[in-house]
Design a protein around this motif. Sequence first.
Motif, PDB file in Angstrom:
ATOM      1  N   GLU A  89       0.819  -1.198   0.000  1.00  0.00           N
ATOM      2  CA  GLU A  89       0.000   0.000   0.000  1.00  0.00           C
ATOM      3  C   GLU A  89       0.861   1.259   0.000  1.00  0.00           C
ATOM      4  O   GLU A  89       0.471   2.289  -0.572  1.00  0.00           O
ATOM      5  CB  GLU A  89      -0.970   0.007   1.190  1.00  0.00           C
ATOM      6  CG  GLU A  89      -0.321   0.025   2.568  1.00  0.00           C
ATOM      7  CD  GLU A  89      -0.105  -1.353   3.139  1.00  0.00           C
ATOM      8  OE1 GLU A  89      -0.155  -1.487   4.391  1.00  0.00           O
ATOM      9  OE2 GLU A  89       0.109  -2.300   2.350  1.00  0.00           O
ATOM     10  N   ASP A 212      -8.901  -2.998  -7.079  1.00  0.00           N
ATOM     11  CA  ASP A 212      -7.654  -2.720  -6.360  1.00  0.00           C
ATOM     12  C   ASP A 212      -6.742  -1.889  -7.252  1.00  0.00           C
ATOM     13  O   ASP A 212      -6.102  -2.409  -8.161  1.00  0.00           O
ATOM     14  CB  ASP A 212      -6.977  -4.047  -5.998  1.00  0.00           C
ATOM     15  CG  ASP A 212      -5.704  -3.856  -5.184  1.00  0.00           C
ATOM     16  OD1 ASP A 212      -5.471  -2.735  -4.700  1.00  0.00           O
ATOM     17  OD2 ASP A 212      -4.959  -4.836  -5.032  1.00  0.00           O
ATOM     18  N   TRP A 219      -8.754  -0.344  -1.506  1.00  0.00           N
ATOM     19  CA  TRP A 219      -9.607  -0.711  -2.616  1.00  0.00           C
ATOM     20  C   TRP A 219     -10.549   0.445  -2.935  1.00  0.00           C
ATOM     21  O   TRP A 219     -10.638   1.411  -2.184  1.00  0.00           O
ATOM     22  CB  TRP A 219     -10.373  -2.001  -2.297  1.00  0.00           C
ATOM     23  CG  TRP A 219      -9.481  -3.210  -2.307  1.00  0.00           C
ATOM     24  CD1 TRP A 219      -8.431  -3.456  -1.488  1.00  0.00           C
ATOM     25  CD2 TRP A 219      -9.557  -4.323  -3.204  1.00  0.00           C
ATOM     26  NE1 TRP A 219      -7.835  -4.652  -1.806  1.00  0.00           N
ATOM     27  CE2 TRP A 219      -8.508  -5.210  -2.849  1.00  0.00           C
ATOM     28  CE3 TRP A 219     -10.411  -4.672  -4.248  1.00  0.00           C
ATOM     29  CZ2 TRP A 219      -8.288  -6.411  -3.522  1.00  0.00           C
ATOM     30  CZ3 TRP A 219     -10.191  -5.873  -4.908  1.00  0.00           C
ATOM     31  CH2 TRP A 219      -9.150  -6.732  -4.559  1.00  0.00           C
ATOM     32  N   TRP A 297      -9.963  -7.407  -8.876  1.00  0.00           N
ATOM     33  CA  TRP A 297     -11.325  -7.042  -8.492  1.00  0.00           C
ATOM     34  C   TRP A 297     -11.921  -8.206  -7.723  1.00  0.00           C
ATOM     35  O   TRP A 297     -11.463  -9.332  -7.817  1.00  0.00           O
ATOM     36  CB  TRP A 297     -12.184  -6.708  -9.717  1.00  0.00           C
ATOM     37  CG  TRP A 297     -12.388  -7.859 -10.684  1.00  0.00           C
ATOM     38  CD1 TRP A 297     -11.630  -8.168 -11.769  1.00  0.00           C
ATOM     39  CD2 TRP A 297     -13.429  -8.863 -10.634  1.00  0.00           C
ATOM     40  NE1 TRP A 297     -12.106  -9.290 -12.404  1.00  0.00           N
ATOM     41  CE2 TRP A 297     -13.220  -9.744 -11.728  1.00  0.00           C
ATOM     42  CE3 TRP A 297     -14.496  -9.101  -9.769  1.00  0.00           C
ATOM     43  CZ2 TRP A 297     -14.046 -10.829 -11.971  1.00  0.00           C
ATOM     44  CZ3 TRP A 297     -15.323 -10.201 -10.027  1.00  0.00           C
ATOM     45  CH2 TRP A 297     -15.096 -11.043 -11.116  1.00  0.00           C
ATOM     46  N   LEU A 308     -11.308  -3.479   3.546  1.00  0.00           N
ATOM     47  CA  LEU A 308     -10.650  -3.098   2.297  1.00  0.00           C
ATOM     48  C   LEU A 308     -10.716  -1.610   1.999  1.00  0.00           C
ATOM     49  O   LEU A 308      -9.775  -1.048   1.425  1.00  0.00           O
ATOM     50  CB  LEU A 308     -11.271  -3.869   1.124  1.00  0.00           C
ATOM     51  CG  LEU A 308     -11.183  -5.396   1.171  1.00  0.00           C
ATOM     52  CD1 LEU A 308     -12.005  -6.013   0.039  1.00  0.00           C
ATOM     53  CD2 LEU A 308      -9.732  -5.853   1.068  1.00  0.00           C
TER      54      LEU A 308
END
Length: 345
Positions: A89, A212, A219, A297, A308
Amino acid sequence: MIVWLNGAFGAGKTTAAYELLDLLPGSTLFDPEVIGAGLRGMLPKEHLGRISDIQELRSWRRLVVDTAAALLTEIPGPLITPMTLLRREYRDEMFGAFAARRIPVRHLLLHAEETALRERIAARATTDGASTRAWCLGHLPPYQAALPWITAEAHTVNTTYLTPRRTAERLAEAIRAGEGAVDIVQTPEPKAETVAAGVLLFDDRDRVLLVDPTYKPGWEFPGGIVERGEAPSTAGVREVFEELGLRLTGEPSLLVVDWEPPRPPAFGGMRLLFDGGRLAADEAAALLLPSAELRGWRFVTEEEAAGLLPPNRLERLRCALHARRLGHPLYLEAGVPTGTGNLLR
């Protein structure tokens, strides 16, 4: 250009970076550790006590990008950046921000076998102390856990039996061959408030589809920024086709309008969510993903979405699902319904 040298502690990133300076004309060493040291000197100890790694600070991640961009206005580049980056991330956030500034990134992994890493860390401890050795060893399991996503993206150079000079030569060869290019498509950062339109798509179990992104953490709903002169519903339909290869038929119905307040450095703006209806199994199976924007996805329940989505988008989703059950749209401000007709029941 940013040449990001990733790898575990002991892989030889810094020594190879110094050697690489001789092989890439115009290159400059850009060490984000300097930014971390500055933040440690400025932030209150109580604040720093809540984190275990300086990379957890959003200010550090943003300053790394902003400082690199500023440096590239002064010098030609590339900037050689030896920095362990294990959390995907954080990679998405920073590499996406580089892409928004039109700064290309080459992601290169310096990998060494664990036995070699442990030997190098042990040798380093003779000068840096036992606490440094323990800290470096503690990062080996997270490194091993991160290897699948890093190796899927970065160009790997095995440094187990290489000298720093030979490692740098391999890196220079890879860079000249175009290896490790991070393929992200991202629009420039907004300079004012924006209007964005998202579309909720459902399966036969009423689970909602999330995607994503490669260019930011967390997300998201399919959708994007409304272009000048474009209707929001049209923008949502366009984005669904561009992101998923799905042509929606009919007009999507509005579920929520949410005013997102500015939170510097973000400008905020209006966020709309539309109901794109249910997808048949064959439609879902035919979804296509542009690798430069999205890596995956999935259909999720509201409870699964909580793990998410960032908090503001989660609240927007919950209100949208409630509006879908009510049969009329809701108006929100900062994710909170306003007006007596909008109260959640």
